[in-house]
Design a protein around this motif. Structure first.
Motif, PDB file in Angstrom:
ATOM      1  N   SER A  76       0.826  -1.207   0.000  1.00 16.97           N
ATOM      2  CA  SER A  76       0.000   0.000   0.000  1.00 16.97           C
ATOM      3  C   SER A  76       0.866   1.265   0.000  1.00 16.97           C
ATOM      4  O   SER A  76       0.563   2.240  -0.697  1.00 16.97           O
ATOM      5  N   ILE A  77       1.966   1.260   0.768  1.00 19.73           N
ATOM      6  CA  ILE A  77       2.851   2.425   0.804  1.00 19.73           C
ATOM      7  C   ILE A  77       3.527   2.633  -0.548  1.00 19.73           C
ATOM      8  O   ILE A  77       3.606   3.767  -1.058  1.00 19.73           O
ATOM      9  N   THR A  78       3.994   1.543  -1.161  1.00 18.40           N
ATOM     10  CA  THR A  78       4.657   1.661  -2.456  1.00 18.40           C
ATOM     11  C   THR A  78       3.700   2.173  -3.521  1.00 18.40           C
ATOM     12  O   THR A  78       4.041   3.074  -4.302  1.00 18.40           O
ATOM     13  N   LEU A  79       2.488   1.633  -3.567  1.00 17.26           N
ATOM     14  CA  LEU A  79       1.507   2.093  -4.554  1.00 17.26           C
ATOM     15  C   LEU A  79       1.141   3.551  -4.338  1.00 17.26           C
ATOM     16  O   LEU A  79       0.977   4.310  -5.294  1.00 17.26           O
ATOM     17  N   ALA A  80       1.023   3.945  -3.083  1.00 14.98           N
ATOM     18  CA  ALA A  80       0.674   5.341  -2.788  1.00 14.98           C
ATOM     19  C   ALA A  80       1.761   6.294  -3.268  1.00 14.98           C
ATOM     20  O   ALA A  80       1.462   7.373  -3.793  1.00 14.98           O
ATOM     21  N   MET A  81       3.024   5.901  -3.102  1.00  6.08           N
ATOM     22  CA  MET A  81       4.115   6.762  -3.565  1.00  6.08           C
ATOM     23  C   MET A  81       4.243   6.754  -5.079  1.00  6.08           C
ATOM     24  O   MET A  81       4.627   7.755  -5.690  1.00  6.08           O
ATOM     25  N   VAL A  82       3.901   5.624  -5.710  1.00  5.99           N
ATOM     26  CA  VAL A  82       4.056   5.508  -7.153  1.00  5.99           C
ATOM     27  C   VAL A  82       2.969   6.292  -7.894  1.00  5.99           C
ATOM     28  O   VAL A  82       3.231   6.844  -8.970  1.00  5.99           O
ATOM     29  N   ILE A  83       1.765   6.367  -7.329  1.00  8.65           N
ATOM     30  CA  ILE A  83       0.642   6.979  -8.039  1.00  8.65           C
ATOM     31  C   ILE A  83       0.963   8.405  -8.458  1.00  8.65           C
ATOM     32  O   ILE A  83       0.637   8.839  -9.573  1.00  8.65           O
ATOM     33  N   THR A  84       1.604   9.166  -7.599  1.00  4.74           N
ATOM     34  CA  THR A  84       1.921  10.566  -7.922  1.00  4.74           C
ATOM     35  C   THR A  84       3.426  10.848  -7.941  1.00  4.74           C
ATOM     36  O   THR A  84       3.824  11.961  -8.290  1.00  4.74           O
TER      37      THR A  84
END
Length: 339
Positions: free
Chosen positions: A202-210
């Protein structure tokens, strides 16, 4: 006695014999762009020293948990909050397991008859802080590297297409970037936590999105600058297709900018992960990261400062070395940027 002109032999005034081979000989070997940049990096002592220190931290993150005989997840409340105790150094009166409690200096190792060594001490649950520090460093570096690589891939591809196509395609893609850049990262993280469980994914996806937006904008700007250069026009005139122009000519000339921005992305991602874990919406117990260790040590900082100071030192070392390496790479790949 000094010599006069008449005393010097005439043959010393004759010109040296000409040799066509010597005329064509290159005195200095030709340097490629990569080798020239590497020579500049080697001259930057700060970048070299930072690379050595960062390499040591990475190696310790890999092998550190195996150097200690204690498990980083095993709990033993009878050995909770032990101060650091290090062999050899304890003979010098430092890191000998003694601490001051209520104005009285005591040694918990002697009081509890503990003969083992805890190099960084233990936390409130009796877990070895040395092992947990390097386990947390490993997870933080893993999240940062994963996010940086994904940001680089998405940002480079998006920026190449946007800058190379231009016109209406570029306008549409840039409007999408403007909409996405207006979304705060924290809101994205909270939404991801509602969908997925708190953790590395979840942390990785959150950072990757933006996180890839900055890379895309930098790459687009460089492509707009380079695509009208003479060598690109010459290749297009000779019949080179768009794929060859992108991957054979533009991408190699963008490698310096891409590497530099990636190096600056890694410390930002580590700090963001530590921030999320510190406020309680990052990794959850019993998983360890530098952010969770700092958050645990913050609760008892007034009485047990080493629980917070040690992970803070590690994260500061990573952030400083990555920034110094990034500065060194920037100066090496583009010396004009120093001005």
């Amino acid at each position: 006695m000094s010599k006069t002109i008449e005393d010097i032999p005439k043959h010393q005034f004759e010109p040296a014999p000409k040799n066509s081979y010597d005329n064509e000989k290159i005195a200095k070997p030709q340097l490629s762009f990569t080798k020239d940049a590497w020579l500049r990096v080697r001259k930057n002592k700060g970048a070299v020293i930072s690379f050595v220190i960062l390499l040591f931290v990475v190696i310790m993150a890999i092998i550190g948990p195996y150097l200690s005989p204690h498990d980083g997840y095993a709990q033993d409340v009878t050995r909770a909050n032990l101060p650091p105790r290090i062999p050899v150094l304890e003979n010098w009166g430092i890191f000998d397991g003694s601490q001051e409690i209520g104005g009285t200096e005591t040694n918990k190792y002697e009081d509890l008859n503990i003969e083992e060594y805890y190099w960084f001490g233990t936390d409130s649950l009796g877990r070895d802080l040395f092992t947990r520090t390097w386990l947390g460093t490993r997870i933080s570096l893993y999240i940062a590297l994963l996010a940086a690589v994904i940001d680089m891939l998405i940002g480079v591809i998006y920026g190449l297409i946007s800058g190379f196509k231009g016109g209406r395609v570029d306008n549409i893609m840039q409007r999408i970037l403007e909409v996405m850049s207006g979304i705060p990262n924290l809101i994205v993280v909270i939404l991801m936590l509602l969908i997925l469980k708190p953790g590395i994914l979840s942390i990785t996806l959150a950072m990757v999105i933006t996180g890839w937006i900055g890379m895309a904008r930098v790459v687009r700007g460089q492509v707009l600058k380079l695509k009208d250069q003479e060598y690109i026009l010459a290749s297009r005139t000779l019949g080179a297709k768009n794929g060859r122009l992108l991957f054979k000519h533009l991408l190699p000339n963008l490698s310096g900018v891409i590497i530099i921005n990636t190096m600056f992305t890694i410390p930002s991602a580590i700090f963001f992960e530590a921030f999320l874990s510190f406020i309680g919406i990052g990794l959850q117990a019993p998983e360890a990261s530098l952010g969770t260790l700092i958050e645990d040590g913050y609760k008892t900082f007034q009485f047990l400062p080493h629980l917070m100071i040690i992970p803070c030192i590690v994260i500061c070392i990573i952030l400083i070395t990555c920034n110094l390496i990034g500065d060194g790479l920037r100066d090496a790949f583009d010396p004009k940027m120093r001005d």
